[in-house]
Design an enzyme around this catalytic site. Structure first.
Site, PDB file in Angstrom:
ATOM      1  N   GLY A   1      13.701   4.916  35.850  1.00  0.00           N
ATOM      2  CA  GLY A   1      14.185   5.438  37.136  1.00  0.00           C
ATOM      3  C   GLY A   1      13.216   6.377  37.826  1.00  0.00           C
TER       4      GLY A   1
ATOM      5  N   ARG B   1       7.486  -3.353  46.354  1.00  0.00           N
ATOM      6  CA  ARG B   1       7.947  -1.966  46.182  1.00  0.00           C
ATOM      7  C   ARG B   1       8.730  -1.556  47.428  1.00  0.00           C
ATOM      8  NH1 ARG B   1       6.429   0.244  41.594  1.00  0.00           N
ATOM      9  NH2 ARG B   1       7.180   2.277  42.292  1.00  0.00           N
TER      10      ARG B   1
ATOM     11  N   CYS C   1      -1.182   1.371  23.176  1.00  0.00           N
ATOM     12  CA  CYS C   1      -0.364   0.689  22.171  1.00  0.00           C
ATOM     13  C   CYS C   1      -0.483  -0.831  22.251  1.00  0.00           C
ATOM     14  CB  CYS C   1       1.093   1.130  22.275  1.00  0.00           C
ATOM     15  SG  CYS C   1       1.885   0.685  23.833  1.00  0.00           S
TER      16      CYS C   1
ATOM     17  N   ASP D   1       9.922   1.901  25.502  1.00  0.00           N
ATOM     18  CA  ASP D   1      10.386   1.843  26.892  1.00  0.00           C
ATOM     19  C   ASP D   1      10.681   0.399  27.327  1.00  0.00           C
ATOM     20  OD1 ASP D   1      10.688   2.578  29.621  1.00  0.00           O
ATOM     21  OD2 ASP D   1       8.608   2.025  29.982  1.00  0.00           O
TER      22      ASP D   1
HETATM   23  S1  SF4 Z   1       6.354  -3.064  22.217  1.00  0.00           S
HETATM   24 FE1  SF4 Z   1       6.140  -1.087  23.232  1.00  0.00          FE
HETATM   25  S2  SF4 Z   1       4.990   0.167  21.791  1.00  0.00           S
HETATM   26 FE2  SF4 Z   1       4.727  -1.973  21.153  1.00  0.00          FE
HETATM   27  S3  SF4 Z   1       2.835  -2.652  22.183  1.00  0.00           S
HETATM   28 FE3  SF4 Z   1       4.540  -3.168  23.530  1.00  0.00          FE
HETATM   29  S4  SF4 Z   1       4.716  -1.425  24.955  1.00  0.00           S
HETATM   30 FE4  SF4 Z   1       3.501  -0.747  23.180  1.00  0.00          FE
END
Ligand code: SF4
Ligand code: SF4
Length: 448
Positions: free
Chosen positions: A70, A138, A282, A304
């Site tokens: 949000g 957007r 990540c 997320d």
């Molecule tokens: S699942 Fe989440 S933590 Fe794992 S690579 Fe994808 S965005 Fe990153």
């Protein structure tokens, strides 16, 4: 209890999925459905609990609070004033606390920007490029583009010298305009940090048919909760090969004139991989699970991108956050990224930089039919192969304790040598290799 990771990151959503805009590709707006009847405001008591637990559970000397939505500014300034006062109350000696906040920028005013400056917030501003590209998806609740309001917020951030980064999603609407997008950020906005996020919106037939209407229109309808399921994509999603070309085109400009001046997240993270120091992002790490999401009511999710019932770890008002982060469920979530890699990835020459990408995008099959390949693989492969040589050169410079920016001089010399080679083999009446459109004899071949 399993050992907790020394470092983990939580994206905190004090308004849950509530936002004043209605961006068509937003994967988060539908998460409102998870909390029917909620006011979608993080309570003061929870804010205090969260602040204390988060600071206590981090082993590093720096703790960063990341506010997201949000739209987090819908909480109002009072909420963030209280957040700062709890951070001061629970801070451990010698630990530096910082804050980042991701915003669409449309609700910013002088008070917000004074506050951000005073407390050194790092602001992530969501912009998808120049007006016509940004406004493609957007939009506000009435369906109108949000660019002008975002620029008003941007001007205020500049006025108060607030530190900010640009977060640009790449999708069907701007994937064909890499240089327009990049140069807009660099030359018009004067931004020196850009993050590109590819939009991959998974869908099944049902979702696809509803995908192009705004959330306000959908709300009374039967659009299901967005989850990481479905083997199709919406037409707004990026094309994998085009994503590769988008990154390559920008990289080619960056490596010739902007190294050391513009920070483009994926380039910097890739350089880390070529230096043998992976882990900057990540999606390109071998495992994941250290980037979680906290909902407005204290529910903690694995990531997320996985705010959905199967990935709910628990509530931090009932269980300590650190125990949820160290739980078997979360550990397995992180390992799954590595353990589910198809053989095609295991054999891939650029796996050291890619590691198969984010699991949420692994829904296509490899050329020999194995499931679980990343939808973005074609784009990633072409990009990583393309940057291999200059990345090796930059890594070499850094190992020699020389600035990576020297790559620009090396690339210029290589370009010059290449052009001379082409000139020497071009016939007088052929088009000039410089791309001017003139005949060679009327252009670079004139002297010869
Ligand atoms: S699942 Fe989440 S933590 Fe794992 S690579 Fe994808 S965005 Fe990153
Ligand atoms: S480039 Fe493709 S094959 Fe290679 S690791 Fe990444 S997703 Fe797997």
């Amino acid at each position: 209890m399993n050992p907790a990771p020394p470092l983990f990151h939580v994206m905190t959503k004090p308004t849950g999925a509530i936002c004043n805009l209605d961006c068509k590709y937003c994967y988060f707006l539908s998460k409102e459905m998870l909390y029917p009847g909620s006011r979608f405001r993080m309570a003061d008591e929870l804010l205090a609990t969260y602040t204390k637990q988060y600071i206590d559970s981090q082993k590093s000397r720096e703790v960063t609070f990341a506010w997201q939505g949000g739209e987090p500014t819908l909480m109002g300034l009072d909420f963030f004033e209280r957040a700062i006062s709890y951070q001061k109350q629970f801070a451990r000696p010698g630990v530096k606390i910082s804050n980042s906040l991701q915003t669409n920028g449309t609700l910013l005013d002088d008070d917000w920007c004074r506050f951000f400056k005073k407390h050194n917030f790092l602001i992530g501003l969501s912009i998808d490029g120049p007006e016509e590209l940004h406004d493609k998806y957007r939009v506000n609740k009435g369906g109108a583009g949000s660019f002008k309001q975002v620029m008003r917020g941007f001007d205020l951030l500049k006025k108060y010298h607030v530190e900010f980064n640009v977060l640009c999603t790449v999708h069907a609407g701007n994937q064909d305009y890499p240089l327009e997008v990049y140069r807009f950020f660099r030359d018009e906005l004067g931004s020196d940090f850009v993050q590109f996020i590819p939009i991959v919106e998974r869908a099944d037939d049902h979702v696809r048919s509803l995908a192009n209407v705004g959330w306000s229109e959908r709300h009374g309808g039967d659009r299901p909760l967005y989850t990481q399921a479905g083997g199709l994509i919406t037409e707004r999603s990026i094309d994998s090969a085009k994503y590769g070309r988008f990154l390559i085109t920008i990289f080619d400009e960056w490596v010739r004139r902007d190294v050391g001046k513009m920070y483009v997240q994926i380039f910097d993270v890739s350089l880390g991989s070529w230096l043998g120091q992976p882990g900057g992002l990540c999606i390109f790490a071998p495992t994941c699970g250290d980037a979680l999401a906290l909902e407005h009511n204290g529910d903690l999710y694995s990531c997320d991108h996985y705010v959905e019932p199967d990935y709910l770890l628990g509530n931090i008002q009932e269980d300590l956050m650190i125990e949820l982060v160290a739980s078997d469920q979360q550990k397995q979530f992180g390992r799954d990224k590595q353990e589910s890699l198809p053989q095609y990835c295991l054999d891939c020459e650029v796996r050291f930089a890619c590691h198969g990408g984010c699991p949420k995008n692994r829904f296509i099959s490899t050329p020999n039919g194995e499931e679980g390949l990343n939808y973005l693989c074609a784009g990633y492969r072409s990009f990583f192969y393309h940057i291999d040589r200059p990345m090796k050169q930059m890594a070499q410079l850094l190992r020699q304790r020389r600035p990576a920016a020297e790559i620009m001089r090396i690339t210029a010399a290589e370009d010059e040598a290449q052009q001379q080679k082409e000139f020497s083999s071009t016939k007088r009446n052929a088009p000039c290799p410089c791309g001017s459109g003139k005949k060679f004899k009327q252009c670079h071949g004139r002297k010869r």
